[in-house]
Write a protein that holds these residues in place. Structure first.
Motif, PDB file in Angstrom:
ATOM      1  N   MET A 189      64.134  11.341 -73.449  1.00  0.00           N
ATOM      2  CA  MET A 189      65.624  10.665 -74.289  1.00  0.00           C
ATOM      3  C   MET A 189      65.784   9.337 -74.052  1.00  0.00           C
ATOM      4  O   MET A 189      65.967   9.170 -72.668  1.00  0.00           O
ATOM      5  CB  MET A 189      66.597  11.905 -73.736  1.00  0.00           C
TER       6      MET A 189
ATOM      7  N   MET B 219      71.294   8.191 -67.956  1.00  0.00           N
ATOM      8  CA  MET B 219      71.654   9.776 -68.195  1.00  0.00           C
ATOM      9  C   MET B 219      72.387   9.445 -66.105  1.00  0.00           C
ATOM     10  O   MET B 219      72.943  11.213 -66.592  1.00  0.00           O
ATOM     11  CB  MET B 219      69.683  10.041 -67.554  1.00  0.00           C
TER      12      MET B 219
ATOM     13  N   TYR C  11      62.956   6.387 -65.731  1.00  0.00           N
ATOM     14  CA  TYR C  11      63.634   7.072 -67.293  1.00  0.00           C
ATOM     15  C   TYR C  11      64.911   6.641 -67.267  1.00  0.00           C
ATOM     16  O   TYR C  11      65.481   6.760 -67.452  1.00  0.00           O
ATOM     17  CB  TYR C  11      62.523   8.089 -67.865  1.00  0.00           C
TER      18      TYR C  11
ATOM     19  N   VAL D 191      59.327  15.410 -66.278  1.00  0.00           N
ATOM     20  CA  VAL D 191      59.463  13.933 -67.546  1.00  0.00           C
ATOM     21  C   VAL D 191      58.282  13.557 -67.329  1.00  0.00           C
ATOM     22  O   VAL D 191      57.489  12.900 -66.222  1.00  0.00           O
ATOM     23  CB  VAL D 191      60.879  12.777 -67.014  1.00  0.00           C
TER      24      VAL D 191
ATOM     25  N   THR E  24      70.974  20.626 -59.419  1.00  0.00           N
ATOM     26  CA  THR E  24      69.376  19.753 -60.795  1.00  0.00           C
ATOM     27  C   THR E  24      69.919  18.176 -58.789  1.00  0.00           C
ATOM     28  O   THR E  24      70.666  18.137 -59.012  1.00  0.00           O
ATOM     29  CB  THR E  24      69.871  18.834 -61.176  1.00  0.00           C
ATOM     30  N   THR E  25      68.762  18.784 -58.219  1.00  0.00           N
ATOM     31  CA  THR E  25      67.974  18.020 -57.735  1.00  0.00           C
ATOM     32  C   THR E  25      67.528  16.622 -57.107  1.00  0.00           C
ATOM     33  O   THR E  25      66.768  17.523 -58.116  1.00  0.00           O
ATOM     34  CB  THR E  25      68.169  18.159 -56.110  1.00  0.00           C
TER      35      THR E  25
ATOM     36  N   SER F 187      63.836  18.055 -58.905  1.00  0.00           N
ATOM     37  CA  SER F 187      62.664  17.067 -60.483  1.00  0.00           C
ATOM     38  C   SER F 187      60.967  15.976 -59.084  1.00  0.00           C
ATOM     39  O   SER F 187      61.195  16.295 -58.225  1.00  0.00           O
ATOM     40  CB  SER F 187      63.057  15.843 -60.543  1.00  0.00           C
TER      41      SER F 187
ATOM     42  N   GLY G  84      73.428  11.167 -61.597  1.00  0.00           N
ATOM     43  CA  GLY G  84      73.022  11.431 -60.069  1.00  0.00           C
ATOM     44  C   GLY G  84      72.477  12.273 -58.938  1.00  0.00           C
ATOM     45  O   GLY G  84      72.306  13.112 -59.303  1.00  0.00           O
ATOM     46  N   GLU G  85      72.506  11.264 -57.837  1.00  0.00           N
ATOM     47  CA  GLU G  85      71.951  12.880 -56.694  1.00  0.00           C
ATOM     48  C   GLU G  85      73.204  13.514 -56.261  1.00  0.00           C
ATOM     49  O   GLU G  85      73.402  12.775 -55.226  1.00  0.00           O
ATOM     50  CB  GLU G  85      70.587  11.946 -56.290  1.00  0.00           C
TER      51      GLU G  85
HETATM   52  N1  SAM Z   1      69.458  13.321 -59.484  1.00  0.00           N
HETATM   53  C1  SAM Z   1      68.641  14.574 -59.708  1.00  0.00           C
HETATM   54  C2  SAM Z   1      67.383  14.728 -60.845  1.00  0.00           C
HETATM   55  O1  SAM Z   1      66.290  13.656 -60.249  1.00  0.00           O
HETATM   56  O2  SAM Z   1      66.927  16.089 -60.795  1.00  0.00           O
HETATM   57  C3  SAM Z   1      69.841  14.992 -60.935  1.00  0.00           C
HETATM   58  C4  SAM Z   1      70.216  14.375 -61.518  1.00  0.00           C
HETATM   59  S1  SAM Z   1      69.064  13.384 -63.304  1.00  0.00           S
HETATM   60  C5  SAM Z   1      69.838  12.855 -64.411  1.00  0.00           C
HETATM   61  C6  SAM Z   1      68.571  15.137 -64.186  1.00  0.00           C
HETATM   62  C7  SAM Z   1      67.177  15.739 -64.842  1.00  0.00           C
HETATM   63  O3  SAM Z   1      67.685  14.355 -65.679  1.00  0.00           O
HETATM   64  C8  SAM Z   1      66.217  14.953 -63.865  1.00  0.00           C
HETATM   65  O4  SAM Z   1      65.613  16.158 -64.086  1.00  0.00           O
HETATM   66  C9  SAM Z   1      65.745  13.774 -64.603  1.00  0.00           C
HETATM   67  O5  SAM Z   1      64.468  13.825 -64.432  1.00  0.00           O
HETATM   68  C10 SAM Z   1      66.493  14.532 -66.233  1.00  0.00           C
HETATM   69  N2  SAM Z   1      66.212  12.549 -66.938  1.00  0.00           N
HETATM   70  C11 SAM Z   1      66.774  11.699 -66.654  1.00  0.00           C
HETATM   71  N3  SAM Z   1      66.725  10.381 -67.006  1.00  0.00           N
HETATM   72  C12 SAM Z   1      65.722  10.774 -68.228  1.00  0.00           C
HETATM   73  C13 SAM Z   1      65.558  10.478 -69.507  1.00  0.00           C
HETATM   74  N4  SAM Z   1      65.652   9.672 -70.039  1.00  0.00           N
HETATM   75  N5  SAM Z   1      65.548  11.501 -70.816  1.00  0.00           N
HETATM   76  C14 SAM Z   1      64.723  13.107 -69.887  1.00  0.00           C
HETATM   77  N6  SAM Z   1      65.119  13.217 -68.163  1.00  0.00           N
HETATM   78  C15 SAM Z   1      65.634  13.142 -68.309  1.00  0.00           C
END
Ligand code: SAM
Ligand code: SF4
Length: 337
Positions: A199, A332, A37, A169, A104-105, A128, A77-78
């Protein structure tokens, strides 16, 4: 180098009277996972020279705090694939005036870094976790190893992090059936958990976002069939609404960017790894802070002014649309989730 004094004035206020005191700072757009996603399978990342250095991020953080920012979340990113991110954590963690430094990781790097992050002043972690089934976890993240993430969660608990929050998610037909198991996992360990509606950020072909969308309300109904959910009164000013199960301290949150508009409470901006300040998740309104940082390497006044001026273009609300062709091109991982 110029020094700024900490101030209580809400310098960062937008046209709609909202005070901005929360910044999400993306420390890299890169990642060791490729969640379906969040990213396309083949991603092009920003050339390293265009990414802010850790020193530039530290300076930006210091100036933001001097303007009244009270909470910074490091994301990506991570964040844990950025080399020496603990150095940034130590710098930001020592800033007087910053109430909370969070991250957030995806959790895969916590086995290595949790202790160092805690010692460096990181307050809280969001981790996550979309599935507890190793094969399914691999399918959703494309490259992720569930056992590493579970070990990371344990490492974070051992390091003494409090109120660790899991983020899941949920996609219809992919992991919706795991919602009760994810809640049980969180409750058994005294963790909080939030379920996030997907999203429409970035064009993906892996699945049709509209078909796999599950609303928070549907998830709450699903959970209410087996648990008593008591709504919590306190609002965090963010998009989450929390419920509790009697007898447990864990909070169960639902983040509903589609089904519930929370823009009137918005207190945040995002900064990409390239130093672009995004005023709203759902729009392209932005200001290039990297240009200001690099044009004025020793003087903070222009950076302060650029951040204050940016508030004038913060949009009133987002307007997400799941229809093809209507989705934002920004992924994202670029945005700083
Ligand atoms: N890599 C880290 C992680 O996954 O937690 C931090 C960055 S990640 C972009 C932050 C959060 O955004 C994560 O919890 C991920 O599940 C969520 N995320 C990423 N793409 C998304 C989307 N299209 N819609 C909703 N949440 C999203
Ligand atoms: Fe990486 Fe986080 Fe995006 Fe997954 S959600 S691909 S872990 S940045």
């Amino acid at each position: 180098m110029a020094t700024d004094t900490f101030t209580d004035n809400p310098l960062l206020q937008d046209r709609f009277g909202r005070t901005i005191d929360y910044v999400r700072l993306s420390v890299t757009d890169r990642c060791d996972f490729r969640c379906v996603y969040c990213m396309a399978e083949d991603m092009t990342f920003v050339p390293r020279a265009q990414v802010l250095t850790l020193e530039e991020m530290g300076r930006l953080g210091r100036v933001l705090v001097s303007l009244g920012v009270r909470r910074i979340r490091l994301t990506g990113g991570e964040p844990l694939v950025r080399r020496n991110v603990a150095h940034l954590v130590r710098g930001l963690g020592a800033l007087p005036g910053l109430d909370e430094l969070n991250m957030t990781t995806n959790g895969a790097g916590l086995g290595r870094f949790a202790g160092e992050l805690k010692a460096g002043g990181l307050d809280r972690l969001n981790i996550s976790l979309d599935s507890l089934d190793p094969q399914r976890f691999r399918a959703l993240t494309r490259t992720g190893d569930l056992s590493k993430v579970l070990a990371g969660i344990e490492a974070a608990r051992r390091a003494g992090f409090r109120r660790i929050k899991l983020n899941s998610v949920i996609l219809r037909g992919r992991n919706q059936d795991e919602v009760p198991a994810l809640v049980d996992f969180a409750l058994a360990r005294g963790l909080d958990i939030s379920f996030i509606e997907e999203m429409p950020l970035g064009a993906i072909s892996e699945h049709d976002r509209a078909l796999e969308f599950v609303s928070s309300e549907a998830l709450r109904d699903q959970l209410s069939e087996r648990l008593t959910l008591v709504p919590m009164a306190d609002k965090t000013g963010g998009p989450s609404r929390y419920w509790q199960v009697p007898g447990s301290d864990s909070r169960i949150g639902f983040i509903s960017p589609h089904s519930q508009n929370f823009c009137h409470l918005c207190n945040r901006v995002r900064i990409t790894a390239e130093g672009r300040m995004l005023l709203c998740l759902g729009h392209e309104h932005s200001v290039d802070l990297r240009a200001v940082l690099r044009a004025h390497p020793t003087e903070d006044a222009p950076l302060r002014q650029a951040i204050i001026d940016a508030m004038a273009i913060k949009p009133e609300r987002h307007d997400f649309n799941l229809a093809p062709g209507e989705q934002l091109v920004r992924f994202m991982n670029m945005t700083g989730g």
